[in-house]
Scaffold this motif. Structure first.
Motif, PDB file in Angstrom:
ATOM      1  N   ASN A  91       0.808  -1.217   0.000  1.00 23.36           N
ATOM      2  CA  ASN A  91       0.000   0.000   0.000  1.00 23.36           C
ATOM      3  C   ASN A  91       0.846   1.275   0.000  1.00 23.36           C
ATOM      4  OD1 ASN A  91      -2.530  -1.418   0.157  1.00 23.36           O
ATOM      5  ND2 ASN A  91      -2.057  -1.842   2.312  1.00 23.36           N
ATOM      6  N   GLY A  92       2.176   1.120   0.011  1.00 25.45           N
ATOM      7  CA  GLY A  92       3.057   2.277   0.012  1.00 25.45           C
ATOM      8  C   GLY A  92       3.426   2.792   1.385  1.00 25.45           C
ATOM      9  N   THR A  93       3.116   2.012   2.421  1.00 22.35           N
ATOM     10  CA  THR A  93       3.436   2.420   3.793  1.00 22.35           C
ATOM     11  C   THR A  93       4.849   1.995   4.151  1.00 22.35           C
ATOM     12  OG1 THR A  93       1.122   2.233   4.488  1.00 22.35           O
ATOM     13  CG2 THR A  93       2.792   2.168   6.226  1.00 22.35           C
ATOM     14  N   CYS A  94       5.597   2.901   4.758  1.00 23.06           N
ATOM     15  CA  CYS A  94       6.965   2.601   5.180  1.00 23.06           C
ATOM     16  C   CYS A  94       6.964   1.444   6.174  1.00 23.06           C
ATOM     17  CB  CYS A  94       7.580   3.849   5.824  1.00 23.06           C
ATOM     18  SG  CYS A  94       9.261   3.581   6.445  1.00 23.06           S
ATOM     19  N   LEU A  95       7.893   0.518   5.996  1.00 22.49           N
ATOM     20  CA  LEU A  95       7.973  -0.651   6.878  1.00 22.49           C
ATOM     21  C   LEU A  95       8.419  -0.286   8.285  1.00 22.49           C
ATOM     22  CD1 LEU A  95       9.602  -3.295   4.478  1.00 22.49           C
ATOM     23  CD2 LEU A  95       7.174  -2.868   4.923  1.00 22.49           C
ATOM     24  N   GLN A  96       8.936   0.924   8.472  1.00 26.08           N
ATOM     25  CA  GLN A  96       9.386   1.349   9.799  1.00 26.08           C
ATOM     26  C   GLN A  96       8.294   2.070  10.585  1.00 26.08           C
ATOM     27  OE1 GLN A  96      12.185   0.123  10.722  1.00 26.08           O
ATOM     28  NE2 GLN A  96      12.643  -0.588   8.643  1.00 26.08           N
ATOM     29  N   LEU A  97       7.110   2.207  10.007  1.00 29.13           N
ATOM     30  CA  LEU A  97       6.010   2.862  10.719  1.00 29.13           C
ATOM     31  C   LEU A  97       5.490   1.929  11.802  1.00 29.13           C
ATOM     32  CD1 LEU A  97       4.101   5.270  10.986  1.00 29.13           C
ATOM     33  CD2 LEU A  97       2.592   4.156   9.320  1.00 29.13           C
ATOM     34  N   ALA A  98       5.494   2.413  13.034  1.00 31.24           N
ATOM     35  CA  ALA A  98       5.064   1.589  14.179  1.00 31.24           C
ATOM     36  C   ALA A  98       3.627   1.943  14.566  1.00 31.24           C
ATOM     37  CB  ALA A  98       6.004   1.797  15.359  1.00 31.24           C
ATOM     38  N   GLY A  99       2.698   1.745  13.646  1.00 29.83           N
ATOM     39  CA  GLY A  99       1.296   2.013  13.921  1.00 29.83           C
ATOM     40  C   GLY A  99       1.036   3.475  14.233  1.00 29.83           C
ATOM     41  N   ASP A 100       0.091   3.711  15.151  1.00 31.91           N
ATOM     42  CA  ASP A 100      -0.279   5.075  15.512  1.00 31.91           C
ATOM     43  C   ASP A 100       0.827   5.807  16.265  1.00 31.91           C
ATOM     44  OD1 ASP A 100      -2.726   4.684  14.329  1.00 31.91           O
ATOM     45  OD2 ASP A 100      -3.720   4.094  16.196  1.00 31.91           O
ATOM     46  N   ALA A 101       1.809   5.072  16.754  1.00 33.57           N
ATOM     47  CA  ALA A 101       2.895   5.694  17.514  1.00 33.57           C
ATOM     48  C   ALA A 101       3.849   6.480  16.617  1.00 33.57           C
ATOM     49  CB  ALA A 101       3.671   4.632  18.301  1.00 33.57           C
ATOM     50  N   GLY A 102       3.770   6.244  15.324  1.00 32.20           N
ATOM     51  CA  GLY A 102       4.637   6.961  14.397  1.00 32.20           C
ATOM     52  C   GLY A 102       5.864   6.164  14.006  1.00 32.20           C
ATOM     53  N   CYS A 103       6.913   6.855  13.618  1.00 29.01           N
ATOM     54  CA  CYS A 103       8.134   6.222  13.120  1.00 29.01           C
ATOM     55  C   CYS A 103       8.792   5.375  14.200  1.00 29.01           C
ATOM     56  CB  CYS A 103       9.108   7.293  12.638  1.00 29.01           C
ATOM     57  SG  CYS A 103      10.664   6.641  12.022  1.00 29.01           S
ATOM     58  N   GLY A 104       9.082   4.130  13.852  1.00 27.47           N
ATOM     59  CA  GLY A 104       9.715   3.231  14.811  1.00 27.47           C
ATOM     60  C   GLY A 104      11.204   3.421  14.945  1.00 27.47           C
ATOM     61  N   VAL A 105      11.798   4.230  14.066  1.00 30.52           N
ATOM     62  CA  VAL A 105      13.240   4.488  14.120  1.00 30.52           C
ATOM     63  C   VAL A 105      13.481   5.992  14.131  1.00 30.52           C
ATOM     64  CG1 VAL A 105      13.930   2.297  13.045  1.00 30.52           C
ATOM     65  CG2 VAL A 105      13.371   4.274  11.592  1.00 30.52           C
ATOM     66  N   TYR A 106      12.636   6.721  14.817  1.00 28.51           N
ATOM     67  CA  TYR A 106      12.575   8.184  14.681  1.00 28.51           C
ATOM     68  C   TYR A 106      13.917   8.866  14.906  1.00 28.51           C
ATOM     69  CZ  TYR A 106      10.927  12.968  15.099  1.00 28.51           C
ATOM     70  OH  TYR A 106      10.744  14.316  14.920  1.00 28.51           O
ATOM     71  N   THR A 107      14.642   8.495  15.937  1.00 27.83           N
ATOM     72  CA  THR A 107      15.909   9.184  16.216  1.00 27.83           C
ATOM     73  C   THR A 107      16.977   8.873  15.159  1.00 27.83           C
ATOM     74  OG1 THR A 107      16.570   7.393  17.704  1.00 27.83           O
ATOM     75  CG2 THR A 107      15.500   9.306  18.706  1.00 27.83           C
ATOM     76  N   ASP A 108      16.750   7.833  14.356  1.00 30.96           N
ATOM     77  CA  ASP A 108      17.686   7.477  13.291  1.00 30.96           C
ATOM     78  C   ASP A 108      17.029   7.577  11.914  1.00 30.96           C
ATOM     79  OD1 ASP A 108      20.124   6.507  14.838  1.00 30.96           O
ATOM     80  OD2 ASP A 108      18.570   5.246  15.714  1.00 30.96           O
ATOM     81  N   ARG A 109      15.947   8.312  11.803  1.00 27.91           N
ATOM     82  CA  ARG A 109      15.207   8.423  10.542  1.00 27.91           C
ATOM     83  C   ARG A 109      16.085   9.048   9.454  1.00 27.91           C
ATOM     84  NH1 ARG A 109      14.164  12.546  13.815  1.00 27.91           N
ATOM     85  NH2 ARG A 109      13.598  14.618  13.029  1.00 27.91           N
ATOM     86  N   PRO A 110      15.805   8.735   8.191  1.00 34.64           N
ATOM     87  CA  PRO A 110      16.639   9.217   7.085  1.00 34.64           C
ATOM     88  C   PRO A 110      16.592  10.726   6.897  1.00 34.64           C
ATOM     89  CG  PRO A 110      15.339   7.313   6.416  1.00 34.64           C
ATOM     90  CD  PRO A 110      14.804   7.745   7.748  1.00 34.64           C
ATOM     91  N   THR A 111      17.535  11.219   6.117  1.00 40.41           N
ATOM     92  CA  THR A 111      17.664  12.645   5.842  1.00 40.41           C
ATOM     93  C   THR A 111      16.400  13.227   5.224  1.00 40.41           C
ATOM     94  OG1 THR A 111      20.026  12.278   5.411  1.00 40.41           O
ATOM     95  CG2 THR A 111      19.095  14.367   4.676  1.00 40.41           C
TER      96      THR A 111
END
Length: 303
Positions: A91-111
């Protein structure tokens, strides 16, 4: 003035105005905004080398494993210069999205994720050897962050989002990509081996480390012992060397000193190997012929 956007994958409309660090934008993203996570559900995220380094460490994977499991390849130019993007679901959803909590790798998210809703541009005046960084504003219908009552300078927004550290580690790579794109047909299409080295040095840093620490590499390049000790342990130091090495691979710049007569020695070694293989093949065929005649083959009757 020529433009290139080596790290910007956005398919949305990018405003043509080239903004500078002191320019101000109206934008704020937060967990309570109605569109929270909407951008992650239509992700088109191109990765730069330092992005891969941060994410593979965050996910406790080798770079090889990370690239295989979480990225998809694409070509950055007509010569097949390889790039990679974050993999999404069907569906085009990033595999690092942790549901409603948002980005699961937020502190290391890409540029790219850090800069949003800005696009980082590299602008270079004609005949200028260096490029300057500028920014364009990205507006997408789903994003309500532009309606938030906050103004902030691009300079402070970049600092707030932690862009500066990522840019510092990726800047020379951006320059490489810009130079390759700007050179056009005058340089010619790189050979396949050069493109493979570009991919390895840019994205698969752990494989590149084994390449650099190999005996053949040590015999080819005149580098101090302290260099090898450093890059064996330090990903960032190895990445900086990778960009230096790529200047030599792509553009013939003498950025890494070679051992005297290293090329002639490699040719001689290869010739010895081929001569040995050729002699072994001759001996194998003679032995096969001897066995055939001993067994009465080829029309010869044994008494």
């Amino acid at each position: 003035m020529s433009q290139t956007k080596p790290a910007i994958p956005f398919q949305s409309v990018v405003m043509p105005e080239a903004l500078q660090a002191e320019n101000r934008i109206q934008f704020r993203c937060h967990q309570d905004i109605s569109c929270f996570n909407a951008c992650c559900k239509r992700a088109d995220v191109t990765l730069a080398p330092y992005d891969v380094l941060r994410l593979k460490r965050r996910l406790e994977l080798t770079s090889t494993e990370f690239v295989r499991q979480y990225t998809v390849p694409f070509q950055m130019d007509g010569d097949g210069l390889p790039g990679i993007k974050l993999k999404t679901d069907e569906n085009g959803t990033c595999l690092q999205l942790a549901g409603d909590a948002g980005c699961g790798v937020y502190t290391d998210r890409p540029t790219v994720c850090r800069y949003y809703p800005l696009a980082l541009l590299a602008l270079r005046e004609k005949d200028s050897p260096t490029a300057e960084e500028r920014y364009s504003l990205v507006r997408e219908d789903h994003c309500k962050g532009h309606e938030e009552p906050r103004e902030i300078s691009i300079q402070y927004y970049r600092a707030e989002q932690g862009c500066e550290d990522f840019d510092a580690h990726n800047r020379e790579w951006y320059q490489l990509v810009l130079k390759k794109k700007s050179a056009g047909p005058t340089v010619g299409q790189p050979p396949q081996t050069s493109l493979q080295l570009f991919f390895m040095a840019s994205y698969d840093i752990d494989t590149f480390r084994r390449f650099v620490l190999s005996e053949n590499f040590r015999k080819t390049y005149a580098l101090p012992d302290g260099f090898y000790a450093e890059v064996e342990q330090d990903d960032e130091a190895l990445l900086a060397f990778a960009f230096r090495f790529l200047r030599q691979v792509l553009f013939g710049e003498r950025t890494v000193q070679e051992v005297a007569d290293a090329w002639d020695q490699r040719v001689a070694q290869r010739r010895e190997v081929w001569d040995a293989r050729k002699q072994a093949e001759i001996e194998r065929r003679l032995a096969a012929e001897d066995r055939k005649y001993a067994e009465g083959g080829d029309g010869v009757c044994a008494e």
